[in-house]
Design an enzyme around this catalytic site. Sequence first.
Site, PDB file in Angstrom:
ATOM      1  N   ARG A  73      48.243  28.329  43.489  1.00 51.92           N
ATOM      2  CA  ARG A  73      48.248  29.149  44.712  1.00 51.92           C
ATOM      3  C   ARG A  73      48.154  28.360  46.012  1.00 51.92           C
ATOM      4  O   ARG A  73      48.321  28.921  47.079  1.00 51.92           O
ATOM      5  CB  ARG A  73      47.094  30.160  44.664  1.00 51.92           C
ATOM      6  CG  ARG A  73      45.727  29.494  44.623  1.00 51.92           C
ATOM      7  CD  ARG A  73      44.629  30.425  44.123  1.00 51.92           C
ATOM      8  NE  ARG A  73      43.350  29.722  44.090  1.00 51.92           N
ATOM      9  CZ  ARG A  73      42.985  28.851  43.148  1.00 51.92           C
ATOM     10  NH1 ARG A  73      43.794  28.573  42.137  1.00 51.92           N
ATOM     11  NH2 ARG A  73      41.825  28.252  43.205  1.00 51.92           N
ATOM     12  N   LYS A  88      41.656  17.953  50.459  1.00 48.03           N
ATOM     13  CA  LYS A  88      42.700  18.915  50.829  1.00 48.03           C
ATOM     14  C   LYS A  88      43.163  18.755  52.274  1.00 48.03           C
ATOM     15  O   LYS A  88      44.355  18.868  52.565  1.00 48.03           O
ATOM     16  CB  LYS A  88      42.187  20.345  50.613  1.00 48.03           C
ATOM     17  CG  LYS A  88      42.020  20.680  49.152  1.00 48.03           C
ATOM     18  CD  LYS A  88      41.514  22.093  48.945  1.00 48.03           C
ATOM     19  CE  LYS A  88      41.200  22.291  47.468  1.00 48.03           C
ATOM     20  NZ  LYS A  88      40.690  23.647  47.201  1.00 48.03           N
ATOM     21  N   VAL A 112      31.874  22.771  57.122  1.00 44.71           N
ATOM     22  CA  VAL A 112      31.595  23.385  58.421  1.00 44.71           C
ATOM     23  C   VAL A 112      30.165  23.912  58.404  1.00 44.71           C
ATOM     24  O   VAL A 112      29.788  24.675  57.523  1.00 44.71           O
ATOM     25  CB  VAL A 112      32.599  24.512  58.711  1.00 44.71           C
ATOM     26  CG1 VAL A 112      32.204  25.285  59.953  1.00 44.71           C
ATOM     27  CG2 VAL A 112      33.987  23.918  58.879  1.00 44.71           C
ATOM     28  N   PHE A 134      30.819  34.014  52.280  1.00 45.81           N
ATOM     29  CA  PHE A 134      30.308  34.753  53.436  1.00 45.81           C
ATOM     30  C   PHE A 134      29.358  33.931  54.284  1.00 45.81           C
ATOM     31  O   PHE A 134      29.207  34.179  55.473  1.00 45.81           O
ATOM     32  CB  PHE A 134      29.680  36.077  52.997  1.00 45.81           C
ATOM     33  CG  PHE A 134      30.714  37.146  52.818  1.00 45.81           C
ATOM     34  CD1 PHE A 134      31.277  37.762  53.928  1.00 45.81           C
ATOM     35  CD2 PHE A 134      31.170  37.504  51.562  1.00 45.81           C
ATOM     36  CE1 PHE A 134      32.263  38.726  53.791  1.00 45.81           C
ATOM     37  CE2 PHE A 134      32.157  38.468  51.410  1.00 45.81           C
ATOM     38  CZ  PHE A 134      32.704  39.079  52.527  1.00 45.81           C
ATOM     39  N   CYS A 173      32.756  43.002  65.696  1.00 49.28           N
ATOM     40  CA  CYS A 173      32.670  41.693  65.047  1.00 49.28           C
ATOM     41  C   CYS A 173      32.318  41.903  63.581  1.00 49.28           C
ATOM     42  O   CYS A 173      32.073  43.030  63.132  1.00 49.28           O
ATOM     43  CB  CYS A 173      31.670  40.792  65.763  1.00 49.28           C
ATOM     44  SG  CYS A 173      29.938  41.031  65.308  1.00 49.28           S
ATOM     45  N   CYS A 190      36.160  33.995  42.315  1.00 56.98           N
ATOM     46  CA  CYS A 190      37.451  33.733  41.660  1.00 56.98           C
ATOM     47  C   CYS A 190      37.228  33.215  40.247  1.00 56.98           C
ATOM     48  O   CYS A 190      38.124  33.252  39.424  1.00 56.98           O
ATOM     49  CB  CYS A 190      38.367  32.799  42.428  1.00 56.98           C
ATOM     50  SG  CYS A 190      37.800  32.079  43.884  1.00 56.98           S
TER      51      CYS A 190
HETATM   52 ZN    ZN Z   1      29.094  42.875  66.413  1.00 56.21          ZN
END
Ligand code: ZN
Length: 347
Positions: A73, A88, A112, A134, A173, A190
Amino acid sequence: MSSDLDIQNSRYARQMRFAPLGVEGQRKLLASQALVVGCGALGAVIANTLARAGVGKLRIVDRDFLELNNLQRQVLYDEEDVAAGLPKAIAAKNRLAKINSEIEIEAIVADVDPTNIERLLEGVSCLLDGTDNFETRFLLNDAAVKLGIPWIYGGCLGAEGQTLTILPGQTPCLRCLMPEPPPPGTTPTCDSAGILATIIGVVASIEANEALKILSGHPEAISRTWTVLDLWDNTLRQIKLEGARAADCPCCGRREFPWLAGERGSHTAILCGRNAVQLSFPGREAVSLDQLADKLAAVGQVTRNKYLVRAAIGSYNLTVFPDGRAVIGGTEDIAEAKSVYAKFVGN
Ligand SMILES: [Zn+2]
Protein backbone atom coordinates in the site's frame (compact mmCIF):
# COMPACT_ATOMS: atom_id res chain seq x y z
CA MET A 1 9.38 30.93 -14.23
CA SER A 2 6.82 32.18 -16.75
CA SER A 3 7.70 29.42 -19.22
CA ASP A 4 7.02 26.92 -16.42
CA LEU A 5 3.45 28.11 -16.39
CA ASP A 6 2.91 28.02 -20.13
CA ILE A 7 -0.59 26.65 -20.46
CA GLN A 8 0.44 24.43 -23.42
CA ASN A 9 3.79 23.06 -22.37
CA SER A 10 4.05 23.22 -18.62
CA ARG A 11 4.14 19.98 -16.67
CA TYR A 12 1.12 21.47 -14.87
CA ALA A 13 -0.81 22.25 -18.08
CA ARG A 14 -3.77 19.90 -17.44
CA GLN A 15 -4.14 21.05 -13.89
CA MET A 16 -4.02 24.73 -14.88
CA ARG A 17 -6.80 24.09 -17.42
CA PHE A 18 -9.03 23.15 -14.51
CA ALA A 19 -10.74 26.54 -14.25
CA PRO A 20 -11.07 26.89 -10.45
CA LEU A 21 -7.30 26.39 -10.13
CA GLY A 22 -5.99 28.14 -13.25
CA VAL A 23 -2.57 29.71 -13.74
CA GLU A 24 -3.02 31.89 -10.67
CA GLY A 25 -3.77 28.91 -8.45
CA GLN A 26 -0.71 27.12 -9.84
CA ARG A 27 1.44 30.12 -9.07
CA LYS A 28 0.22 30.00 -5.48
CA LEU A 29 0.87 26.26 -5.23
CA LEU A 30 4.46 26.75 -6.41
CA ALA A 31 4.96 29.43 -3.77
CA SER A 32 3.43 27.32 -0.99
CA GLN A 33 4.81 24.99 1.62
CA ALA A 34 3.14 21.92 3.15
CA LEU A 35 4.09 19.51 5.90
CA VAL A 36 3.24 15.81 5.64
CA VAL A 37 3.52 14.04 8.98
CA GLY A 38 3.96 10.32 8.45
CA CYS A 39 5.01 8.89 5.13
CA GLY A 40 3.55 5.41 5.31
CA ALA A 41 0.47 4.48 3.33
CA LEU A 42 -1.50 7.75 3.53
CA GLY A 43 1.57 9.98 3.53
CA ALA A 44 3.08 8.32 0.46
CA VAL A 45 -0.04 8.95 -1.63
CA ILE A 46 -0.34 12.50 -0.28
CA ALA A 47 3.32 13.36 -0.92
CA ASN A 48 3.21 11.81 -4.38
CA THR A 49 0.15 13.87 -5.34
CA LEU A 50 1.40 17.16 -3.89
CA ALA A 51 4.86 16.81 -5.45
CA ARG A 52 3.39 16.12 -8.89
CA ALA A 53 0.95 19.02 -8.44
CA GLY A 54 3.84 21.41 -7.86
CA VAL A 55 3.57 22.35 -4.20
CA GLY A 56 6.79 24.36 -4.07
CA LYS A 57 8.15 23.14 -0.76
CA LEU A 58 7.28 19.80 0.71
CA ARG A 59 8.50 18.83 4.15
CA ILE A 60 8.10 15.13 4.92
CA VAL A 61 8.69 13.71 8.35
CA ASP A 62 8.53 10.04 9.30
CA ARG A 63 9.99 7.99 12.15
CA ASP A 64 9.98 4.58 10.55
CA PHE A 65 11.98 2.47 8.10
CA LEU A 66 10.74 0.21 5.32
CA GLU A 67 9.64 -3.40 5.58
CA LEU A 68 8.37 -5.80 2.94
CA ASN A 69 4.75 -5.73 4.16
CA ASN A 70 4.65 -1.97 3.45
CA LEU A 71 4.79 -2.44 -0.33
CA GLN A 72 1.16 -3.59 -0.60
CA ARG A 73 0.00 0.00 0.00
CA GLN A 74 2.92 2.42 0.36
CA VAL A 75 3.12 3.47 -3.25
CA LEU A 76 6.38 5.45 -3.29
CA TYR A 77 8.59 2.51 -2.34
CA ASP A 78 10.04 -0.58 -3.97
CA GLU A 79 11.92 -3.76 -3.13
CA GLU A 80 15.31 -2.03 -3.40
CA ASP A 81 14.29 0.48 -0.73
CA VAL A 82 13.25 -2.37 1.55
CA ALA A 83 16.52 -4.26 0.96
CA ALA A 84 18.50 -1.09 1.77
CA GLY A 85 16.55 -0.69 5.02
CA LEU A 86 15.98 2.97 4.22
CA PRO A 87 13.96 5.28 6.43
CA LYS A 88 10.68 6.06 4.71
CA ALA A 89 11.29 9.82 4.64
CA ILE A 90 14.59 9.32 2.78
CA ALA A 91 13.19 6.79 0.31
CA ALA A 92 10.23 9.12 -0.31
CA LYS A 93 12.49 12.07 -1.01
CA ASN A 94 14.67 10.01 -3.38
CA ARG A 95 11.63 8.96 -5.38
CA LEU A 96 9.87 12.34 -5.37
CA ALA A 97 13.02 14.15 -6.52
CA LYS A 98 12.94 11.96 -9.66
CA ILE A 99 9.27 12.79 -10.21
CA ASN A 100 9.57 16.56 -9.81
CA SER A 101 13.05 18.05 -9.66
CA GLU A 102 11.68 21.60 -9.73
CA ILE A 103 10.32 21.64 -6.19
CA GLU A 104 12.12 21.57 -2.88
CA ILE A 105 11.70 18.42 -0.81
CA GLU A 106 12.92 18.20 2.75
CA ALA A 107 13.03 14.76 4.39
CA ILE A 108 13.25 14.50 8.15
CA VAL A 109 13.71 11.19 9.97
CA ALA A 110 12.20 11.85 13.37
CA ASP A 111 9.34 11.12 15.68
CA VAL A 112 7.04 14.14 15.78
CA ASP A 113 6.81 15.22 19.40
CA PRO A 114 6.19 18.35 21.49
CA THR A 115 9.84 19.38 21.17
CA ASN A 116 9.91 19.57 17.36
CA ILE A 117 6.38 20.08 15.97
CA GLU A 118 6.38 23.88 16.07
CA ARG A 119 9.72 24.00 14.29
CA LEU A 120 8.46 21.54 11.67
CA LEU A 121 5.50 23.86 11.03
CA GLU A 122 7.64 26.94 10.38
CA GLY A 123 6.71 28.50 7.03
CA VAL A 124 4.01 25.88 6.44
CA SER A 125 0.50 26.83 5.34
CA CYS A 126 -1.08 23.38 5.39
CA LEU A 127 -0.45 20.28 7.51
CA LEU A 128 -1.49 16.83 6.34
CA ASP A 129 -2.00 13.82 8.58
CA GLY A 130 -0.32 10.64 7.36
CA THR A 131 -0.02 9.15 10.85
CA ASP A 132 -1.61 6.05 12.26
CA ASN A 133 -2.24 7.07 15.87
CA PHE A 134 -4.33 9.46 17.92
CA GLU A 135 -1.53 10.51 20.23
CA THR A 136 0.24 12.22 17.35
CA ARG A 137 -3.02 13.59 15.92
CA PHE A 138 -3.91 15.29 19.20
CA LEU A 139 -0.45 16.84 19.20
CA LEU A 140 -0.94 18.01 15.60
CA ASN A 141 -4.34 19.45 16.53
CA ASP A 142 -2.85 21.39 19.46
CA ALA A 143 -0.03 22.80 17.32
CA ALA A 144 -2.19 23.64 14.30
CA VAL A 145 -4.84 25.39 16.41
CA LYS A 146 -2.23 27.30 18.40
CA LEU A 147 -0.47 28.51 15.26
CA GLY A 148 -3.64 28.94 13.17
CA ILE A 149 -2.49 26.54 10.45
CA PRO A 150 -5.12 24.56 8.50
CA TRP A 151 -4.75 20.81 8.89
CA ILE A 152 -6.32 17.75 7.38
CA TYR A 153 -7.01 14.64 9.42
CA GLY A 154 -7.21 11.23 7.77
CA GLY A 155 -7.35 7.68 9.04
CA CYS A 156 -7.99 4.22 7.60
CA LEU A 157 -8.58 0.73 8.89
CA GLY A 158 -9.75 -2.35 7.03
CA ALA A 159 -11.76 -0.96 4.11
CA GLU A 160 -13.04 2.05 6.06
CA GLY A 161 -11.59 5.52 6.14
CA GLN A 162 -12.40 8.97 7.38
CA THR A 163 -11.20 12.50 6.81
CA LEU A 164 -11.84 15.98 8.14
CA THR A 165 -10.44 19.39 7.23
CA ILE A 166 -9.83 21.83 10.07
CA LEU A 167 -9.52 25.59 9.60
CA PRO A 168 -8.60 26.75 13.10
CA GLY A 169 -11.01 29.34 14.44
CA GLN A 170 -13.51 28.68 11.65
CA THR A 171 -14.42 25.00 11.64
CA PRO A 172 -14.55 22.44 14.48
CA CYS A 173 -11.15 21.15 15.56
CA LEU A 174 -10.44 17.49 16.31
CA ARG A 175 -11.15 17.99 20.02
CA CYS A 176 -14.51 19.66 19.35
CA LEU A 177 -15.57 16.34 17.87
CA MET A 178 -13.47 13.96 19.95
CA PRO A 179 -12.60 15.50 23.34
CA GLU A 180 -10.26 12.65 24.31
CA PRO A 181 -8.34 10.11 22.24
CA PRO A 182 -9.63 6.54 22.49
CA PRO A 183 -7.83 4.70 25.33
CA PRO A 184 -4.89 2.57 24.14
CA GLY A 185 -5.90 -0.95 23.19
CA THR A 186 -9.60 -0.12 22.70
CA THR A 187 -9.52 0.47 18.98
CA PRO A 188 -8.62 -2.08 16.32
CA THR A 189 -5.26 -1.61 14.60
CA CYS A 190 -3.99 -2.57 11.15
CA ASP A 191 -2.59 -5.62 12.94
CA SER A 192 -5.98 -6.85 14.04
CA ALA A 193 -8.22 -5.48 11.29
CA GLY A 194 -5.85 -5.35 8.31
CA ILE A 195 -5.89 -2.62 5.71
CA LEU A 196 -6.72 -2.38 2.01
CA ALA A 197 -4.62 -0.13 -0.21
CA THR A 198 -7.77 1.04 -1.99
CA ILE A 199 -9.21 2.95 0.96
CA ILE A 200 -5.80 4.53 1.54
CA GLY A 201 -5.81 5.84 -2.03
CA VAL A 202 -9.27 7.35 -1.60
CA VAL A 203 -8.72 9.01 1.78
CA ALA A 204 -5.23 10.27 0.94
CA SER A 205 -6.51 11.70 -2.35
CA ILE A 206 -9.26 13.58 -0.51
CA GLU A 207 -6.66 14.91 1.94
CA ALA A 208 -4.37 16.02 -0.90
CA ASN A 209 -7.31 17.56 -2.74
CA GLU A 210 -8.28 19.60 0.32
CA ALA A 211 -4.67 20.77 0.59
CA LEU A 212 -4.68 21.86 -3.06
CA LYS A 213 -7.74 24.02 -2.33
CA ILE A 214 -6.08 25.64 0.68
CA LEU A 215 -2.66 26.11 -0.93
CA SER A 216 -4.07 27.50 -4.18
CA GLY A 217 -6.04 30.13 -2.28
CA HIS A 218 -9.49 28.51 -2.18
CA PRO A 219 -10.27 27.71 1.43
CA GLU A 220 -13.93 28.44 0.68
CA ALA A 221 -14.04 25.22 -1.35
CA ILE A 222 -13.02 22.89 1.47
CA SER A 223 -15.34 20.16 2.68
CA ARG A 224 -17.51 21.19 5.60
CA THR A 225 -18.33 17.62 6.55
CA TRP A 226 -16.69 14.78 8.41
CA THR A 227 -16.50 12.16 5.72
CA VAL A 228 -16.60 8.45 6.60
CA LEU A 229 -16.59 5.87 3.84
CA ASP A 230 -16.39 2.10 3.57
CA LEU A 231 -15.35 0.61 0.26
CA TRP A 232 -16.39 -2.93 1.21
CA ASP A 233 -19.88 -2.07 2.46
CA ASN A 234 -20.28 0.64 -0.18
CA THR A 235 -21.30 3.30 2.29
CA LEU A 236 -20.55 7.00 2.40
CA ARG A 237 -21.53 9.15 5.38
CA GLN A 238 -21.02 12.89 5.41
CA ILE A 239 -21.60 14.28 8.86
CA LYS A 240 -22.47 17.97 8.73
CA LEU A 241 -20.39 20.15 11.02
CA GLU A 242 -22.54 23.29 11.27
CA GLY A 243 -22.82 24.15 14.94
CA ALA A 244 -20.35 21.42 15.93
CA ARG A 245 -17.67 23.85 17.02
CA ALA A 246 -17.74 23.58 20.81
CA ALA A 247 -17.57 26.95 22.59
CA ASP A 248 -15.91 25.31 25.58
CA CYS A 249 -13.56 23.13 23.50
CA PRO A 250 -10.38 22.94 25.60
CA CYS A 251 -8.28 23.35 22.45
CA CYS A 252 -9.87 25.86 20.05
CA GLY A 253 -12.14 27.43 22.70
CA ARG A 254 -10.05 27.71 25.86
CA ARG A 255 -6.73 27.43 24.02
CA GLU A 256 -5.21 24.82 26.30
CA PHE A 257 -2.62 22.68 24.53
CA PRO A 258 -1.63 19.81 26.85
CA TRP A 259 -0.18 17.58 24.12
CA LEU A 260 1.97 20.43 22.86
CA ALA A 261 3.06 21.19 26.42
CA GLY A 262 4.15 17.56 26.83
CA GLU A 263 1.64 17.03 29.65
CA ARG A 264 -0.18 14.39 27.64
CA GLY A 265 1.29 11.66 25.47
CA SER A 266 4.37 9.57 26.00
CA HIS A 267 7.71 8.90 24.42
CA THR A 268 7.05 5.24 23.86
CA ALA A 269 4.67 3.81 21.31
CA ILE A 270 3.57 0.39 20.19
CA LEU A 271 3.85 0.63 16.42
CA CYS A 272 0.70 -0.23 14.54
CA GLY A 273 1.00 -3.44 12.55
CA ARG A 274 4.66 -3.92 13.30
CA ASN A 275 4.98 -6.10 16.42
CA ALA A 276 7.38 -3.44 17.59
CA VAL A 277 7.83 -0.77 20.22
CA GLN A 278 9.41 2.63 19.69
CA LEU A 279 11.46 4.19 22.47
CA SER A 280 12.54 7.79 22.18
CA PHE A 281 14.53 10.10 24.36
CA PRO A 282 13.91 13.76 23.48
CA GLY A 283 16.83 16.00 24.30
CA ARG A 284 19.37 13.19 24.44
CA GLU A 285 22.74 13.77 22.81
CA ALA A 286 23.62 12.07 19.53
CA VAL A 287 24.58 8.40 19.41
CA SER A 288 27.68 7.31 17.47
CA LEU A 289 26.30 4.84 14.95
CA ASP A 290 29.83 3.56 14.21
CA GLN A 291 30.54 2.69 17.80
CA LEU A 292 27.13 1.16 18.24
CA ALA A 293 27.47 -0.93 15.08
CA ASP A 294 30.78 -2.33 16.39
CA LYS A 295 29.26 -3.09 19.76
CA LEU A 296 26.20 -4.83 18.31
CA ALA A 297 28.29 -6.84 15.84
CA ALA A 298 29.52 -8.84 18.82
CA VAL A 299 26.02 -10.08 19.63
CA GLY A 300 24.07 -10.16 16.39
CA GLN A 301 23.79 -9.67 12.67
CA VAL A 302 24.33 -5.95 11.98
CA THR A 303 23.33 -3.86 8.96
CA ARG A 304 24.15 -0.21 8.81
CA ASN A 305 23.50 2.73 6.51
CA LYS A 306 23.90 6.48 6.80
CA TYR A 307 20.66 6.85 8.71
CA LEU A 308 20.45 3.94 11.13
CA VAL A 309 21.95 0.75 12.57
CA ARG A 310 19.94 -2.47 12.64
CA ALA A 311 20.78 -5.64 14.49
CA ALA A 312 19.05 -9.00 14.52
CA ILE A 313 19.65 -10.43 17.96
CA GLY A 314 17.84 -13.68 18.71
CA SER A 315 14.13 -13.06 18.13
CA TYR A 316 14.54 -9.28 18.33
CA ASN A 317 15.22 -6.75 15.63
CA LEU A 318 16.79 -3.64 17.00
CA THR A 319 16.98 -0.41 14.99
CA VAL A 320 18.71 2.68 16.38
CA PHE A 321 18.74 6.19 14.90
CA PRO A 322 21.39 8.87 15.54
CA ASP A 323 19.15 10.70 18.03
CA GLY A 324 19.07 7.55 20.18
CA ARG A 325 15.52 6.68 19.19
CA ALA A 326 15.05 2.95 18.78
CA VAL A 327 12.51 0.57 17.35
CA ILE A 328 12.51 -2.82 19.06
CA GLY A 329 10.92 -5.41 16.78
CA GLY A 330 9.77 -8.77 18.09
CA THR A 331 7.70 -7.52 21.00
CA GLU A 332 4.74 -5.29 21.79
CA ASP A 333 5.60 -5.17 25.46
CA ILE A 334 7.04 -1.80 26.43
CA ALA A 335 8.89 -3.10 29.50
CA GLU A 336 10.42 -5.91 27.48
CA ALA A 337 11.47 -3.43 24.77
CA LYS A 338 13.08 -1.17 27.35
CA SER A 339 15.05 -4.05 28.80
CA VAL A 340 16.26 -5.14 25.34
CA TYR A 341 17.39 -1.55 24.71
CA ALA A 342 19.14 -1.27 28.06
CA LYS A 343 20.89 -4.61 27.54
CA PHE A 344 22.22 -4.05 24.03
CA VAL A 345 22.42 -0.27 23.57
CA GLY A 346 22.78 0.95 27.13
CA ASN A 347 21.03 3.76 28.96
ZN1 ZN B 1 -12.09 22.66 19.15
